[in-house]
Design a protein around this motif. Structure first.
Motif, PDB file in Angstrom:
ATOM      1  N   LEU A  17       0.991  -0.464   0.481  1.00  0.00           N
ATOM      2  CA  LEU A  17      -0.316  -0.077   0.021  1.00  0.00           C
ATOM      3  C   LEU A  17       0.528   0.923   0.197  1.00  0.00           C
ATOM      4  N   GLY A  18       1.828   1.176   0.531  1.00  0.00           N
ATOM      5  CA  GLY A  18       3.213   1.983   0.963  1.00  0.00           C
ATOM      6  C   GLY A  18       3.429   2.534  -0.242  1.00  0.00           C
ATOM      7  N   MET A  21       0.993   4.369  -2.316  1.00  0.00           N
ATOM      8  CA  MET A  21       0.900   5.951  -2.240  1.00  0.00           C
ATOM      9  C   MET A  21       1.776   6.338  -3.120  1.00  0.00           C
ATOM     10  N   GLU A 235       6.881   5.112   8.194  1.00  0.00           N
ATOM     11  CA  GLU A 235       6.385   3.505   8.082  1.00  0.00           C
ATOM     12  C   GLU A 235       6.856   3.026   9.825  1.00  0.00           C
ATOM     13  N   VAL A 296      -2.265  -2.723   8.335  1.00  0.00           N
ATOM     14  CA  VAL A 296      -2.803  -2.648   6.818  1.00  0.00           C
ATOM     15  C   VAL A 296      -3.964  -3.718   6.694  1.00  0.00           C
ATOM     16  N   THR A 299      -7.214  -2.126   7.294  1.00  0.00           N
ATOM     17  CA  THR A 299      -7.282  -0.240   6.834  1.00  0.00           C
ATOM     18  C   THR A 299      -7.616  -1.751   5.302  1.00  0.00           C
ATOM     19  N   CYS A 300      -7.344  -2.419   4.571  1.00  0.00           N
ATOM     20  CA  CYS A 300      -7.831  -2.768   3.442  1.00  0.00           C
ATOM     21  C   CYS A 300      -8.918  -3.728   3.638  1.00  0.00           C
ATOM     22  N   LEU A 314      -4.256   7.184   4.761  1.00  0.00           N
ATOM     23  CA  LEU A 314      -2.587   6.570   3.751  1.00  0.00           C
ATOM     24  C   LEU A 314      -1.635   7.894   2.864  1.00  0.00           C
ATOM     25  N   THR A 315      -0.338   7.601   2.832  1.00  0.00           N
ATOM     26  CA  THR A 315       0.727   8.600   2.661  1.00  0.00           C
ATOM     27  C   THR A 315       1.837   7.249   1.608  1.00  0.00           C
TER      28      THR A 315
END
Length: 442
Positions: A17-18, A21, A235, A296, A299-300, A314-315
């Protein structure tokens, strides 16, 4: 700029995900036509992929196609670049890597010491297969490998694919450390120019300047000693383990003030202290399972359920942005400078030429062009040559299926040094890694 096709190998990683983004944040740096996830774990990847699909629809409408698959041909055909982030054996095997050495009072860590050796031995076979598969379907694609333990993996890939000039081993730890330097100075990390030498997870910053040539090295040293040192990348900034690691980097600097150390050196310089602080029932792997992985995946689930990013923070992160920028420099011949792993070939003039060193390197469409470091002082030369001997013997042991070579490697490793401990740990790791390692001959 011509848009490109990218595959992320290990799409089910909690770091994906990072990277997504970061690709969004850097879409002008590396514009994509198609993005694909590939993983051997269908279920794990699906959760990350379905959330990514929602993110990309909202944040990257320019993307023509996104898909996820466990089919190699579908994943690797007609790609321009591959990001490799695999973990053979998953977090369950990482926990064993950490727990087994701790039984003998030895550091339990995923890249350093016996745990790193075990993980490396598992990674090599899968990495060989992946590179061959990618080359079968996309012979000219850039392969950017950041699979740990990168030093051992890079040494093995160098031997197996000596003529592959589009295969680059890269690690984000130097840039993550530089992010803390930059925040300390109130600077943009991408405006800093580092001097650096070493092996992966085993190196030192010699100088930190800005692009105008202003030298901030002593300022950084003074600030770390007098004000402390903390991680600031999103992170790891709130991770207690990383906070302790950066605090120990301050101690390393005070003990050896010549250069600014890579944080991973703590395991080699203070192995008894580090082993004593670790708990077999709360390993770093267990902390990741209960921490980042849980966060994570939750969040998903939220993104998938709502089919929206609304209410979700999210960033991009320095890890992902670094990979994207480095890839763009290779693809578009930008000639930007990053710290990556390359064959020494005289870069550090007083260590062997075949060592895979980690140094500032210009990334061009013709491949990496490393900058000369010159001679390094005796203390650092001795540490590097000892560490490289360990890494080389691990890879020798893999290719030769030699118990003796692996035992020699562990005996040399600064986290072990004792032959009896090395034997006991190795024998348990062999048992734990049945089906993953080649069968070792005694």
């Amino acid at each position: 700029m011509e848009r490109k096709n990218l595959v992320i190998v290990g799409g089910g990683s909690t770091y994906t995900l990072g990277i997504i983004m970061s690709l969004i944040a850097e879409k002008e740096t590396l514009p994509l036509r198609k993005l694909t996830f590939y993983d051997t774990d269908r279920e794990r990847q699906e959760k990350i992929a379905k959330a990514s699909e929602v993110i990309l629809k909202e944040k990257y409408p320019e993307l023509d196609a996104f898909e996820y698959t466990t089919d190699k041909e579908k994943a690797f055909k007609d790609i321009d670049v591959a990001f490799l982030q695999i973990r053979t054996g998953g977090l369950a095997m990482r926990e064993k890597d950490e727990q087994i050495p701790l039984k003998y009072g030895v550091v339990g860590q995923e890249t350093c010491g016996p745990g790193g050796m075990a993980y490396g031995m598992r990674s090599i076979t899968d990495m060989f297969e992946l590179v061959n598969d990618i080359r079968k379907y996309s012979k000219d694609a850039w392969i950017m490998n950041y699979t740990n333990p990168a030093a051992i993996v890079a040494e093995a890939l160098k031997r197996e694919f000596p003529d592959d000039n589009r295969l680059l081993n890269i690690c984000d730890m130097p840039i993550a450390i530089m992010k803390s330097y930059a925040d300390m100075l109130g600077k943009d990390v991408w405006d800093l120019v580092p001097g650096y030498f070493g092996l992966n997870h085993f190196g030192w910053f010699t100088k930190i300047e800005d692009k105008a040539g202003h030298d901030y090295t002593q300022t950084i040293k003074d600030k770390i000693v007098n004000e402390g040192f903390i991680p600031t990348d999103s992170e790891i900034a709130n991770d207690q383990s990383w906070k302790q690691t950066f605090a120990t980097a301050r101690k390393m600097l005070m003990d050896f003030p010549d250069y600014l150390p890579n944080t991973y050196l703590q395991y080699y310089l203070y192995p008894e202290d580090l082993a004593a602080k670790e708990a077999p029932d709360n390993t770093r792997a267990r902390q990741v399972i209960n921490g980042r992985q849980k966060r994570v995946h939750e969040t998903c689930d939220r993104i998938i359920e709502n089919q929206s990013l609304e209410g979700v923070e999210l960033t991009d992160d320095i890890h992902g942005v670094y990979m994207v920028k480095a890839a763009a420099s290779l693809i578009y011949h930008l000639n930007h400078i990053y710290i990556v792993m390359v064959k020494n070939e005289g870069v550090i003039s007083n260590i062997p030429s075949d060592v895979m060193v980690e140094v500032p390197t210009m990334l061009t469409a013709d491949g990496p062009k490393a900058f000369a470091v010159g001679e390094i002082p005796t203390f650092y030369k001795g540490l590097i040559e000892n560490q490289y001997a360990y890494e080389k013997l691990v890879v020798d042991g893999y290719f030769e299926q030699s118990y003796g070579k692996i035992l020699q490697a562990l005996t040399l490793n600064r986290t072990v040094t004792d032959v009896n401990k090395a034997k006991a740990i190795l024998d348990e790791l062999i048992e734990a890694n049945k089906g993953y390692w080649p069968e070792l001959k005694r």
